[in-house]
Design an enzyme around this catalytic site. Sequence first.
Site, PDB file in Angstrom:
ATOM      1  N   LYS A 199      11.336  52.173  51.873  1.00 36.65           N
ATOM      2  CA  LYS A 199      11.907  51.824  53.184  1.00 36.65           C
ATOM      3  C   LYS A 199      11.834  53.027  54.112  1.00 36.65           C
ATOM      4  CE  LYS A 199      16.061  49.618  55.175  1.00 36.65           C
ATOM      5  NZ  LYS A 199      17.451  49.213  54.898  1.00 36.65           N
TER       6      LYS A 199
ATOM      7  N   SER B  88      21.787  44.941  53.181  1.00 39.02           N
ATOM      8  CA  SER B  88      20.363  45.084  53.517  1.00 39.02           C
ATOM      9  C   SER B  88      19.401  45.186  52.352  1.00 39.02           C
ATOM     10  CB  SER B  88      20.161  46.288  54.425  1.00 39.02           C
ATOM     11  OG  SER B  88      20.577  45.964  55.717  1.00 39.02           O
TER      12      SER B  88
ATOM     13  N   SER C 278      18.390  44.553  56.643  1.00 36.40           N
ATOM     14  CA  SER C 278      17.403  45.314  57.380  1.00 36.40           C
ATOM     15  C   SER C 278      16.147  45.648  56.593  1.00 36.40           C
ATOM     16  CB  SER C 278      18.030  46.610  57.886  1.00 36.40           C
ATOM     17  OG  SER C 278      18.431  47.440  56.798  1.00 36.40           O
TER      18      SER C 278
HETATM   19  N1  GLN Z   1      23.034  43.219  58.411  1.00 40.24           N
HETATM   20  C1  GLN Z   1      24.066  44.219  58.368  1.00 40.24           C
HETATM   21  C2  GLN Z   1      24.104  44.957  59.674  1.00 40.24           C
HETATM   22  O1  GLN Z   1      23.429  44.546  60.541  1.00 40.24           O
HETATM   23  C3  GLN Z   1      23.835  45.140  57.210  1.00 40.24           C
HETATM   24  C4  GLN Z   1      22.830  46.189  57.457  1.00 40.24           C
HETATM   25  C5  GLN Z   1      22.580  47.089  56.296  1.00 40.24           C
HETATM   26  O2  GLN Z   1      23.041  46.840  55.178  1.00 40.24           O
HETATM   27  N2  GLN Z   1      21.913  48.182  56.578  1.00 40.24           N
HETATM   28  O3  GLN Z   1      24.762  45.921  59.854  1.00 40.24           O
END
Ligand code: GLN
Length: 502
Positions: free
Chosen positions: A82, A181, A157
């Site tokens: 990532k 994410s 994400s």
């Molecule tokens: N979807 C969540 C957010 O938008 C989690 C994001 C993540 O775990 N980095 O913050």
Amino acid sequence: MNSELIKRTAAELAAKIHTGELSSVEVTQAHLDRIAKVDDQLRAFLHVDAEGALAAAAKVDADIAAGRAPSSALAGVPLALKDVLTTRGIPTTCGSKTLEGWIPPYDATVTRKLREAGVVIVGKTNMDEFAMGSSTENSAYGPTHNPWDTTRIPGGSGGGSSASLAGFEAPLAIGTDTGGSIRQPGSVTGTVGVKPTYGGVSRYGLVAFSSSLDQAGPCARTVLDAALLHEIIAGHDPLDSTSIDAPVPPVVAAAKQGANADLTGVKVGVVKEFRGEGYQAGVLDSFEAAVEQLRELGAEVVEVSCPHFRYALPAYYLISPSECSSNLARFDAMRYGLRVGDDGTRSAEEVMSLSREAGFGAEVKRRIIIGTYALSSGYYDAYYGSAQQVRTLIIRDFEAAYQQVDVLVSPTTPTTAFKIGERVDDPMSMYLADLCTIPANLAGNAAMSVPSGLSADDGLPVGLQIMAPALADERMYRVAAAFETARDAAAGTAFLNQIPEL
Ligand code: GLN
């Protein structure tokens, strides 16, 4: 395309590479060829490092040819990283225009451990900007597409990492999980995603979003592959003051034990609050069938109530923006990153403001503004302070639950993969994708998603979330591996063999 090579598990590839039956170079080349073939449809990668990958692969092959022991159980196996983890000499953008073209001068600890283990990093994967989002549509470089249906999102994400696995571009990937994410992308792409206990994997070189929640973890197509990768990246790191100085949980042994498909003596708690309204029927059906399967494997299944979990989402959307507003203050255009308007006539403040305006996307700006507001004097107690109190209540709910059961289960996310574009104008519905995953982040506990099957209403993958207490990550691996064995036996094939050809 050599489908023989790209469809294998990481464990199988490693075994063949280590005996010399396959070379890491041919395995790596097969994955690079696959990326060249399908990534213009998927857009999982922001950067492919073919040269670096082949050089790392050649080094593993040379070691093996010289009779040296492989440097780890996964030496020679390709991995997609990532783009939020720094890589020395390789661009790291975090999906943001602000960091376009930035080449980090140092490796994240996770990156260093992978390199030392001989894992072959093939490239950097797409993500929502600074890991804020649930669909990868907040990337400044365009969305990633779900290999099950390219009109749909791959989760977020870490949608690039999950899509690279489901698209057979890499057998292993790394994600980061602040609110879901790793797990939510795993769920919607039919892959395995693990958020280790907070502090289990070093955050050094993980570009910070919300420091009290951020956690890197393994992504793979099987539970055993995730466990093998987990043990490589985990462990104490003096460079991260929140890293836990304790032995790495024995997750590989647990995954192997689980593969025997016997859960006698294991107590599983079904979270009562994570069912019902707002959940897709096909998701709930798959979840109920998974719970039944756990029972058939010998687990004792009980319903558990965690009454404060319903406040997790609002608490998260105060805590994480607050921390992000502070963390992202470093992108001030002075030392690195995009600089705009520096023509000699403007003050440093004006240049900072123009650069941040141009460099950040809408969602990142929304979070910085919410966080700044929540932390402002006069509002701090009402917002940030209360959210922290809710966090304590959620920790207590978990503690009470784990008095009764070994692991907790729920659907990973309320729906299957939604259509690209469907939720972009509705932040609330986007945030709801993490309804079930956030409590484990707030408590710092371990949690993972393993595919439970395909939803009867749309044929798309559904994820089963398995949660475990902090530092007891092995418990969820055992349950996940047992479930996976039973699931594949029932289907007569490995889960990902059901994916349509690209
Ligand atoms: N979807 C969540 C957010 O938008 C989690 C994001 C993540 O775990 N980095 O913050």
